[in-house]
Scaffold this motif. Structure first.
Motif, PDB file in Angstrom:
ATOM      1  N   GLU B  18      25.993   1.904  36.145  1.00  9.91           N
ATOM      2  CA  GLU B  18      25.949   3.304  36.907  1.00  9.91           C
ATOM      3  C   GLU B  18      24.171   3.561  36.959  1.00  9.91           C
ATOM      4  O   GLU B  18      23.337   3.416  35.832  1.00  9.91           O
ATOM      5  N   GLU B  53      26.232  21.075  49.919  1.00  9.54           N
ATOM      6  CA  GLU B  53      27.315  20.185  50.223  1.00  9.54           C
ATOM      7  C   GLU B  53      26.721  19.239  50.969  1.00  9.54           C
ATOM      8  O   GLU B  53      25.523  19.197  51.625  1.00  9.54           O
ATOM      9  N   ILE B  54      27.296  18.241  51.294  1.00 10.94           N
ATOM     10  CA  ILE B  54      26.960  16.939  52.263  1.00 10.94           C
ATOM     11  C   ILE B  54      27.128  17.474  53.714  1.00 10.94           C
ATOM     12  O   ILE B  54      28.205  17.861  53.902  1.00 10.94           O
ATOM     13  N   LYS B  57      26.794  11.847  56.329  1.00  9.32           N
ATOM     14  CA  LYS B  57      26.327  10.836  55.442  1.00  9.32           C
ATOM     15  C   LYS B  57      26.999   9.681  56.550  1.00  9.32           C
ATOM     16  O   LYS B  57      27.154   9.492  57.351  1.00  9.32           O
ATOM     17  N   ASP B  63      32.007   5.465  48.774  1.00 10.92           N
ATOM     18  CA  ASP B  63      32.494   6.012  47.400  1.00 10.92           C
ATOM     19  C   ASP B  63      31.692   5.676  46.269  1.00 10.92           C
ATOM     20  O   ASP B  63      31.812   6.257  45.200  1.00 10.92           O
ATOM     21  N   GLN B  64      30.992   4.618  46.418  1.00 10.05           N
ATOM     22  CA  GLN B  64      30.205   4.376  45.114  1.00 10.05           C
ATOM     23  C   GLN B  64      28.819   5.290  44.964  1.00 10.05           C
ATOM     24  O   GLN B  64      28.242   5.204  44.025  1.00 10.05           O
ATOM     25  N   SER B  66      27.138   9.002  45.140  1.00 10.59           N
ATOM     26  CA  SER B  66      27.402  10.711  45.124  1.00 10.59           C
ATOM     27  C   SER B  66      25.987  11.304  45.138  1.00 10.59           C
ATOM     28  O   SER B  66      25.116  10.667  44.566  1.00 10.59           O
ATOM     29  N   GLU B  68      24.152  15.166  44.165  1.00 16.67           N
ATOM     30  CA  GLU B  68      24.588  16.445  43.406  1.00 16.67           C
ATOM     31  C   GLU B  68      23.078  17.159  43.345  1.00 16.67           C
ATOM     32  O   GLU B  68      21.916  16.777  43.267  1.00 16.67           O
ATOM     33  N   LYS B  78      23.758   9.155  42.593  1.00 13.91           N
ATOM     34  CA  LYS B  78      24.084   8.434  41.638  1.00 13.91           C
ATOM     35  C   LYS B  78      24.893   7.311  42.525  1.00 13.91           C
ATOM     36  O   LYS B  78      25.641   7.503  43.363  1.00 13.91           O
ATOM     37  N   ARG B  80      27.538   4.449  41.169  1.00 17.02           N
ATOM     38  CA  ARG B  80      28.550   4.136  40.324  1.00 17.02           C
ATOM     39  C   ARG B  80      28.645   3.037  39.487  1.00 17.02           C
ATOM     40  O   ARG B  80      28.730   2.750  38.590  1.00 17.02           O
TER      41      ARG B  80
END
Lengths: 111, 116
Positions: B18, B53-54, B57, B63-64, B66, B68, B78, B80
């Motif tokens: 990560e 919030e996004i 994208k 999904d890997q 993110s 924040e 991030k 993952r």
């Protein structure tokens, strides 16, 4: 589908030799065309925004112009410190959150 | 002059690990972005973020990935479980107005990610 095409890919100029870089775009509903300068290993540095055909912006030896299909970045009497990659990006179409970048023109100015 | 700052400037990681890349946008900007540039290729959009919030994208941002905004100043990306193809320069940017609506993006110097 390429929204932004830049030419030439590379350009070598002698100091003082003026020239132009081209950026053609296909996005519908253009909401801004942006020129950036990028030095090796660095982030893009903002230069100009153009919003509508006929608009022109100037900064030192650089002048950007916009038509309905393309933009030109004119470089007048360039100096070696103008050597960099010049990126063109557009915002518009169906998306609001992103810019579409071209591959850039790598400019080298030799003394 | 206000600027976008990014850390680290270079990170080397093993595949599957990560990674968190950090950014401090320009303080009065409302919109935040991550872009990436694989060596010799175009600058590519990853994600835009507004009001915690996004907002948009790209297909790259699976999904890997993110993002924040953990506090009032930092904005993080991030990954993952890194893959070899994630090796790239990652740029954070911020703007007063939304990019595709004509807002001018200001970029940081980038974080170079090398996945081994």
């Amino acid at each position: 589908e390429d929204q932004v095409t830049q030419s030439p890919e590379a350009l070598r100029l002698q100091e003082g030799e003026s020239s132009s870089l081209n950026c053609s775009y296909t996005v519908s509903g253009l909401r801004g065309l942006f020129w950036y300068r990028q030095d090796p290993g660095k982030g893009p540095e903002f230069l100009f925004t153009l919003y509508s055909a006929g608009e022109e912006k100037e900064k030192e030896r650089l002048k950007a112009t916009l038509t309905k299909k393309e933009s030109f970045l004119h470089i007048t009497a360039p100096k070696p410190e103008d050597s960099a990659t010049y990126l063109c990006a557009v915002g518009g179409g169906s998306t609001l959150g992103r810019l579409y970048f071209g591959r850039g023109t790598q400019l080298t100015v030799w003394p | 002059e206000p600027e976008v700052t990014q850390t680290p400037s270079h990170q080397v990681t093993q595949m599957g690990q990560e990674v968190i890349l950090r950014c401090v946008p320009i303080s009065n900007h409302l919109y935040f972005y991550w872009y990436r540039q694989i060596l010799g290729q175009k600058v590519e959009f990853l994600v835009s973020f507004y009001n915690n919030e996004i907002s948009e994208k790209s297909e790259i941002f699976d999904d890997q990935f993110s993002v924040e905004r953990p506090d009032g100043s930092n904005f993080t990306l991030k990954i993952r479980s890194t893959k070899l193809e994630d090796s790239a320069m990652y740029f954070c940017a911020s703007s007063e107005r939304l990019a595709g609506g004509g807002g001018e993006l200001f970029f940081g110097e980038g974080s170079r990610l090398t996945v081994l």
